[in-house]
Design a protein around this motif. Structure first.
Motif, PDB file in Angstrom:
ATOM      1  N   LEU A   1      23.540 -13.247  20.978  1.00 39.53           N
ATOM      2  CA  LEU A   1      22.836 -12.379  21.908  1.00 39.53           C
ATOM      3  C   LEU A   1      22.495 -13.148  23.173  1.00 39.53           C
ATOM      4  O   LEU A   1      21.909 -14.224  23.093  1.00 39.53           O
ATOM      5  CB  LEU A   1      21.556 -11.898  21.220  1.00 39.53           C
TER       6      LEU A   1
ATOM      7  N   ARG B   1      25.234  -4.622  23.675  1.00 35.10           N
ATOM      8  CA  ARG B   1      26.171  -3.612  24.172  1.00 35.10           C
ATOM      9  C   ARG B   1      27.547  -3.759  23.539  1.00 35.10           C
ATOM     10  O   ARG B   1      28.226  -2.778  23.263  1.00 35.10           O
ATOM     11  CB  ARG B   1      26.253  -3.671  25.692  1.00 35.10           C
TER      12      ARG B   1
ATOM     13  N   GLN C   1      29.910  -1.930  32.756  1.00 35.67           N
ATOM     14  CA  GLN C   1      28.980  -2.543  31.800  1.00 35.67           C
ATOM     15  C   GLN C   1      28.969  -4.067  31.886  1.00 35.67           C
ATOM     16  O   GLN C   1      28.073  -4.710  31.345  1.00 35.67           O
ATOM     17  CB  GLN C   1      29.351  -2.131  30.373  1.00 35.67           C
ATOM     18  N   GLY C   2      29.974  -4.635  32.514  1.00 41.20           N
ATOM     19  CA  GLY C   2      29.985  -6.085  32.699  1.00 41.20           C
ATOM     20  C   GLY C   2      30.290  -6.893  31.446  1.00 41.20           C
ATOM     21  O   GLY C   2      29.926  -8.059  31.358  1.00 41.20           O
TER      22      GLY C   2
END
Lengths: 237, 222
Positions: free
Chosen positions: A30, A99, A198-199
């Protein structure tokens, strides 16, 4: 006693990052920037949850749309994926970004729904033109813009605005951009949604969509070329 | 052979994605230096990608399903209380460093520890003993380095450690740090010779500590 939650034996695809069997390369964990968001989500902050859903729902539908036959089914898949997201959230193992995990869920579900309905079409790895552009093998920019010696015949027009923030503030340009986005073939749309909007990084996108890096870049290139053309229409001269 | 504008027009996305092999990247760069049209084209491609960032895609979820989802979320979270995030990860997340940043901090602290140990060793010729200033400094620095490395690893892996594992590993870190420092301070300890005269020994020990922690965390994450 270590109480590490495990997903083994559960039919949930919640903690699966697709196509990453070992999970070593894509499992970068993360990112620090997402930790506050995750903490709020885990703390039961409903406002955060709602805005998170609102922010990502459209992109989820778009990714699902790549695999299933209609927008309605894609919408349904997105809804189910949100439910799976909620179920899996407390057990989220933080081996990927939030994501990446979310889009992994939706792509997996969409794939299995499509397979069940006999609609499944894998994005051919070695055949970049399989994305509904099969009839149009010419490069997206078009040969007409170059002369026979390969130099620009019709060079890119200078734009009144090249600053992304100012472009984003221009209503006409954004309308054109959105329209061009809507007109992209699904695979290109999905790539643009995940990579540019969203990258996510290349590897994550390839894992989620199940495409090779080469194919990914071809799709990205075609899509960006078309989107640039849309902005060119808005800003030239 | 020089690449033409037309040939390169298909390569600029790869260029912007840093995916162009250097054999192609160099000619592409040289071409950009010469060709104002291609420069403009690349600039516009980059601006296009940047404009897309953060743009939201339709459709937005309808109100009823969003409400249904929210109540589901409420229920789910009620029955499974969130797991506490261990304090090192929580505290470290406030310091908003990238992974690279943490790695550099950990490595610099380790190097500092090694230098500290060496300094201690160099100064501690016969006559010096535990409790001398240099010794304290090197002890503190080495201990700090080991703990910082561990903390950085925890932050990196973002793993939940059970309390006893966390305790055991911390204890190991303290023991390792302490014996490392001790080695630089006291004649009687076996490590003294290695540590006092061989900087390689210090590095090997620091590395050993690092690898052990990494292995432990890998076990934990599996």
């Amino acid at each position: 006693m270590a109480k590490r939650p495990t997903n083994r034996g559960q039919p949930d695809d919640a903690n699966v990052v697709p196509n990453s069997s070992g999970g070593t390369k894509s499992g970068r964990g993360l990112p620090a920037s997402e930790l506050p968001l995750l903490e709020r989500l885990l703390a039961g902050d409903e406002a955060t949850f709602r805005s998170f859903v609102e922010q990502h729902h459209g992109a989820m539908v778009q990714v699902a749309r790549l695999f299933v036959k209609s927008l309605a089914v894609a919408e349904e898949v997105a809804q189910e994926s949100w439910a799976a997201f909620v179920r899996g959230l407390p057990r989220f193992e933080r081996r990927s970004s939030l994501r990446t995990w979310l889009f992994g869920i939706v792509a997996n579900r969409a794939r299995s729904v499509a397979r069940r309905e006999g609609f499944y079409v894998a994005l051919a790895d070695d055949e970049p033109s399989a994305d509904a552009e099969a009839g149009n093998p010419a490069p997206s920019l078009g040969r007409l813009r170059f002369s026979s010696d390969g130099a620009w015949k019709e060079p890119p027009a200078s734009w009144r605005e090249e600053d992304p923030e100012r472009i984003a503030a221009n209503r006409e340009a954004m309308d054109r951009l959105r329209q061009a986005l809507d007109e992209l073939p699904p695979a290109q749309q999905a790539v643009i949604v995940l990579r540019d909007m969203q990258g996510l990084d290349t590897e994550e996108v390839c894992n989620i969509l199940g495409v090779s890096e080469t194919n990914f870049r071809v799709l990205l290139h075609r899509a960006r070329t078309k989107l640039r053309l849309a902005l060119e229409e808005a800003f030239k001269g | 052979m020089k690449a033409t504008c037309e040939q390169l027009s298909g390569r600029w996305t790869d260029y912007l994605e840093h995916a162009l092999p250097w054999r192609e990247r160099l000619p592409a760069l040289l071409h950009l230096v010469r060709c104002a049209d291609c420069r403009r084209y690349v600039r516009q491609l980059r601006a296009t990608a940047a404009t897309l960032r953060g743009l939201e895609f339709e459709p937005r979820p309808d109100a009823t399903s969003l409400d249904a989802l929210t109540s589901r979320y409420r229920e789910q979270l009620r029955y499974t209380p969130p797991q506490p995030i261990p304090w090192p990860a929580r505290v470290l997340a406030k310091v908003d460093l990238t992974l690279q940043g943490w790695r550099s901090v950990a490595v610099s602290l380790m190097l500092l520890g090694v230098v500290g140990a060496e300094l201690g060793a160099a100064e501690l010729r016969p006559g010096y003993g535990a409790g001398e200033p240099y010794c304290m400094v090197s002890q503190a620095v080495v201990l700090g380095a080991v703990l910082a490395t561990f903390a950085a690893l925890v932050a990196r892996a973002r793993v939940h450690l059970a309390h006893h594992t966390w305790g055991v590993v911390t204890l190991l870190g303290i023991v390792a740090g302490f014996s490392l420092a001790q080695g630089t301070c006291e004649e009687s300890v076996f490590l003294t010779h290695v540590l006092r005269y061989h900087i390689g020994g210090s590095i090997a020990l620091a590395l050993l500590a690092y690898l052990t922690l990494r292995w432990l965390l890998a076990q934990r994450a599996r």
